[in-house]
Scaffold this active site. Structure first.
Site, PDB file in Angstrom:
ATOM      1  CB  ALA A   1       1.292  -9.262  16.868  1.00  0.00           C
TER       2      ALA A   1
ATOM      3  CG  HIS B   1      -2.079  -0.929   1.075  1.00  0.00           C
ATOM      4  ND1 HIS B   1      -2.941  -1.438   1.983  1.00  0.00           N
ATOM      5  CD2 HIS B   1      -2.536  -1.654  -0.051  1.00  0.00           C
ATOM      6  CE1 HIS B   1      -3.649  -2.118   1.656  1.00  0.00           C
ATOM      7  NE2 HIS B   1      -3.511  -2.412   0.663  1.00  0.00           N
TER       8      HIS B   1
HETATM    9  C1  BV8 Z   1      -8.608  -1.373  -5.665  1.00  0.00           C
HETATM   10  C2  BV8 Z   1      -3.712   3.562   2.581  1.00  0.00           C
HETATM   11  C3  BV8 Z   1      -9.264  -1.629  -7.745  1.00  0.00           C
HETATM   12  C4  BV8 Z   1      -2.479   3.616   3.255  1.00  0.00           C
HETATM   13  C5  BV8 Z   1      -5.296   1.869   2.478  1.00  0.00           C
HETATM   14  C6  BV8 Z   1     -15.676   0.666  -4.022  1.00  0.00           C
HETATM   15  C7  BV8 Z   1     -15.020   1.698  -4.511  1.00  0.00           C
HETATM   16  C8  BV8 Z   1     -13.817   1.628  -4.744  1.00  0.00           C
HETATM   17  C9  BV8 Z   1     -13.083   0.708  -4.311  1.00  0.00           C
HETATM   18  C10 BV8 Z   1     -13.697  -0.527  -3.283  1.00  0.00           C
HETATM   19  C11 BV8 Z   1     -15.148  -0.224  -3.602  1.00  0.00           C
HETATM   20  N1  BV8 Z   1     -15.429  -1.567  -2.839  1.00  0.00           N
HETATM   21  C12 BV8 Z   1     -14.351  -2.304  -2.663  1.00  0.00           C
HETATM   22  C13 BV8 Z   1     -13.487  -1.614  -3.067  1.00  0.00           C
HETATM   23  C14 BV8 Z   1     -12.174  -2.130  -2.955  1.00  0.00           C
HETATM   24  C15 BV8 Z   1     -11.380  -1.354  -1.719  1.00  0.00           C
HETATM   25  C16 BV8 Z   1     -11.781  -2.061  -0.403  1.00  0.00           C
HETATM   26  O1  BV8 Z   1     -11.364  -3.025  -0.334  1.00  0.00           O
HETATM   27  N2  BV8 Z   1     -12.617  -1.426   0.210  1.00  0.00           N
HETATM   28  C17 BV8 Z   1     -12.931  -2.116   1.551  1.00  0.00           C
HETATM   29  C18 BV8 Z   1     -12.881  -0.973   2.696  1.00  0.00           C
HETATM   30  C19 BV8 Z   1     -14.262  -2.690   1.162  1.00  0.00           C
HETATM   31  N3  BV8 Z   1      -9.789  -1.502  -2.058  1.00  0.00           N
HETATM   32  C20 BV8 Z   1      -9.411  -0.778  -2.625  1.00  0.00           C
HETATM   33  O2  BV8 Z   1      -9.679   0.407  -3.112  1.00  0.00           O
HETATM   34  C21 BV8 Z   1      -7.932  -0.956  -3.165  1.00  0.00           C
HETATM   35  N4  BV8 Z   1      -7.906  -0.869  -4.597  1.00  0.00           N
HETATM   36  O3  BV8 Z   1      -9.386  -2.417  -4.947  1.00  0.00           O
HETATM   37  O4  BV8 Z   1      -8.418  -1.114  -6.907  1.00  0.00           O
HETATM   38  C22 BV8 Z   1     -10.422  -0.732  -7.974  1.00  0.00           C
HETATM   39  C23 BV8 Z   1     -10.296   0.412  -8.273  1.00  0.00           C
HETATM   40  C24 BV8 Z   1     -11.363   1.146  -8.349  1.00  0.00           C
HETATM   41  C25 BV8 Z   1     -12.534   0.519  -8.125  1.00  0.00           C
HETATM   42  C26 BV8 Z   1     -12.652  -0.300  -7.386  1.00  0.00           C
HETATM   43  C27 BV8 Z   1     -11.525  -1.199  -7.475  1.00  0.00           C
HETATM   44  C28 BV8 Z   1      -7.072  -0.087  -2.403  1.00  0.00           C
HETATM   45  C29 BV8 Z   1      -6.866  -0.618  -1.265  1.00  0.00           C
HETATM   46  C30 BV8 Z   1      -5.730   0.248  -0.485  1.00  0.00           C
HETATM   47  C31 BV8 Z   1      -6.499   1.307   0.466  1.00  0.00           C
HETATM   48  N5  BV8 Z   1      -5.459   2.084   1.119  1.00  0.00           N
HETATM   49  N6  BV8 Z   1      -4.530   2.598   3.360  1.00  0.00           N
HETATM   50  C32 BV8 Z   1      -2.476   4.188   4.647  1.00  0.00           C
HETATM   51  O5  BV8 Z   1      -3.369   5.417   4.628  1.00  0.00           O
HETATM   52  O6  BV8 Z   1      -2.260   3.642   5.418  1.00  0.00           O
HETATM   53  S1  BV8 Z   1      -6.257   0.400   3.169  1.00  0.00           S
HETATM   54  C33 BV8 Z   1      -5.912   0.584   4.952  1.00  0.00           C
HETATM   55  O7  BV8 Z   1      -6.619  -0.406   5.353  1.00  0.00           O
HETATM   56  C34 BV8 Z   1      -4.642   0.516   5.308  1.00  0.00           C
HETATM   57  O8  BV8 Z   1      -3.474   0.270   4.543  1.00  0.00           O
HETATM   58  C35 BV8 Z   1      -4.515  -0.826   6.123  1.00  0.00           C
HETATM   59  O9  BV8 Z   1      -3.485  -1.611   5.733  1.00  0.00           O
HETATM   60  C36 BV8 Z   1      -5.730  -1.562   5.464  1.00  0.00           C
HETATM   61  C37 BV8 Z   1      -6.198  -2.631   6.140  1.00  0.00           C
HETATM   62  O10 BV8 Z   1      -6.333  -2.220   7.498  1.00  0.00           O
HETATM   63  P1  BV8 Z   1      -5.804  -3.073   8.701  1.00  0.00           P
HETATM   64  O11 BV8 Z   1      -4.390  -3.042   8.317  1.00  0.00           O
HETATM   65  O12 BV8 Z   1      -6.298  -4.490   8.623  1.00  0.00           O
HETATM   66  O13 BV8 Z   1      -6.183  -2.487   9.952  1.00  0.00           O
HETATM   67  P2  BV8 Z   1      -7.485  -2.513  10.808  1.00  0.00           P
HETATM   68  O14 BV8 Z   1      -7.528  -1.314  11.767  1.00  0.00           O
HETATM   69  O15 BV8 Z   1      -8.647  -2.787   9.729  1.00  0.00           O
HETATM   70  O16 BV8 Z   1      -7.389  -3.997  11.483  1.00  0.00           O
HETATM   71  C38 BV8 Z   1      -6.262  -3.969  12.466  1.00  0.00           C
HETATM   72  C39 BV8 Z   1      -6.393  -5.721  13.100  1.00  0.00           C
HETATM   73  O17 BV8 Z   1      -5.551  -5.606  13.996  1.00  0.00           O
HETATM   74  C40 BV8 Z   1      -7.686  -5.683  13.804  1.00  0.00           C
HETATM   75  O18 BV8 Z   1      -8.210  -7.216  13.471  1.00  0.00           O
HETATM   76  C41 BV8 Z   1      -7.198  -6.029  15.335  1.00  0.00           C
HETATM   77  O19 BV8 Z   1      -8.080  -6.839  16.049  1.00  0.00           O
HETATM   78  C42 BV8 Z   1      -5.882  -6.309  15.121  1.00  0.00           C
HETATM   79  N7  BV8 Z   1      -4.909  -5.930  16.186  1.00  0.00           N
HETATM   80  C43 BV8 Z   1      -4.849  -4.604  16.719  1.00  0.00           C
HETATM   81  N8  BV8 Z   1      -3.877  -4.724  17.733  1.00  0.00           N
HETATM   82  C44 BV8 Z   1      -3.241  -5.950  17.610  1.00  0.00           C
HETATM   83  C45 BV8 Z   1      -3.998  -6.714  16.571  1.00  0.00           C
HETATM   84  N9  BV8 Z   1      -3.610  -7.910  16.470  1.00  0.00           N
HETATM   85  C46 BV8 Z   1      -2.529  -8.461  16.883  1.00  0.00           C
HETATM   86  N10 BV8 Z   1      -1.739  -7.709  17.852  1.00  0.00           N
HETATM   87  C47 BV8 Z   1      -2.083  -6.488  18.180  1.00  0.00           C
HETATM   88  N11 BV8 Z   1      -1.380  -5.710  19.246  1.00  0.00           N
END
Ligand code: BV8
Length: 243
Positions: free
Chosen positions: A235, A118
């Site tokens: 983790a 990303h």
């Molecule tokens: C794409 C930017 C093709 C960097 C990020 C409608 C329109 C457009 C797109 C979409 C759409 N519907 C779906 C999509 C696809 C979309 C998507 O998936 N949306 C989701 C929300 C439904 N994806 C995209 O757009 C991707 N591109 O598909 O291109 C396309 C093109 C046009 C139209 C359609 C498709 C691009 C995805 C990248 C987006 N950029 N971030 C930044 O600012 O950081 S994503 C963002 O979320 C971060 O990068 C992060 O990495 C990512 C995932 O989040 P997580 O890392 O999982 O973090 P989260 O907080 O969610 O979870 C943390 C977890 O850790 C929890 O489970 C927690 O329990 C756990 N945890 C916490 N502490 C601990 C722990 N575990 C262990 N130990 C601990 N101590």
């Protein structure tokens, strides 16, 4: 939760590790969707999408400058170091880390074979996709709370070298990631809610070729059913025991 079985692997096996923001939580980096996560404070589409950039580039740079500032002072935690140790044990040629994180902590912990799928908080590039400056991002630790820099070649605004929602991932990085997922015999996923595609689909790719899938996560994620082993917890505590 399974009692933690030390990771075993053979001479020829390949291992892929896939991380999300949870692996950096114990370093003080905010996750996205946890309580008081980043998206609680900001509307994700205002600060992490091309539409948000077009509408208010200053707000986007405020968001990323705050995260750059925070990441600069954060340190890797035992989870990051355990992943580096795994790479040292198995050898870089049979190891790949795919991270969704942009905080640079895996590099700080010494991991070598990494795909920052990303992008990175510490890289910027020209926002004009037709400009050569858009292809070649550059290392950048500056904070842009006031003035946003312009591209020296075409004078367009400089943007974070980050993949936003609605933007495609780098085809070459995706290809490299998918090839490794198809060839690995073990996939270890750490600290991700499994909601953002295409990365949330990666465990299914590895599984489709017979890989063993292991999850280390504080809470059960959306894609839990794909994992053979699930270690629920922090983790920084579990990974050193596993590895
Ligand atoms: C794409 C930017 C093709 C960097 C990020 C409608 C329109 C457009 C797109 C979409 C759409 N519907 C779906 C999509 C696809 C979309 C998507 O998936 N949306 C989701 C929300 C439904 N994806 C995209 O757009 C991707 N591109 O598909 O291109 C396309 C093109 C046009 C139209 C359609 C498709 C691009 C995805 C990248 C987006 N950029 N971030 C930044 O600012 O950081 S994503 C963002 O979320 C971060 O990068 C992060 O990495 C990512 C995932 O989040 P997580 O890392 O999982 O973090 P989260 O907080 O969610 O979870 C943390 C977890 O850790 C929890 O489970 C927690 O329990 C756990 N945890 C916490 N502490 C601990 C722990 N575990 C262990 N130990 C601990 N101590």
């Amino acid at each position: 939760m399974n009692s933690i079985k030390k990771l075993q692997f053979g001479e020829l096996e390949k291992i892929v590790v896939l991380t999300g923001s949870g692996v950096s939580a114990e370093s003080g980096i905010r996750t996205f969707r946890d309580m008081a996560g980043l998206w609680e404070e900001y509307d994700v589409y205002e600060v992490a999408s091309p539409q948000g950039w077009k509408k208010n580039p200053s707000l986007v740079w405020k968001f990323y400058s705050e995260r750059r500032k925070q990441a600069l002072v954060c340190k890797p935690n035992p989870a990051h170091f355990a992943i580096t140790k795994l790479e040292e044990r198995i050898g870089t040629e049979r190891f790949l880390l795919i991270t969704q994180n942009v905080d640079g902590l895996h590099k700080k912990a010494g991991t070598k074979n990494i795909i920052e799928i990303h992008g990175s908080l510490f890289r910027s590039r020209c926002s004009n996709d037709l400009c050569i400056g858009a292809k070649e991002s550059f290392f950048d630790e500056s904070l842009y709370f006031e003035k946003i820099p312009s591209c020296p070649s075409c004078n367009s605004l400089i943007r974070p070298d980050i993949v936003w929602f609605g933007e495609f991932l780098s085809p070459s990085l995706e290809r490299k990631a998918r090839d490794s997922l198809f060839q690995c015999s073990i996939l270890i996923v750490v600290g991700t809610s499994g909601v953002v595609y295409p990365v949330a689909g990666y465990p299914y790719l590895a599984k489709s070729r017979g890989a063993k899938t292991i999850l280390v996560n504080k809470d059960p994620p959306q894609n839990l059913e794909i994992f053979d082993e699930f270690y629920e917890g922090l983790a920084g505590e579990i990974l050193p025991l596993l590895i």
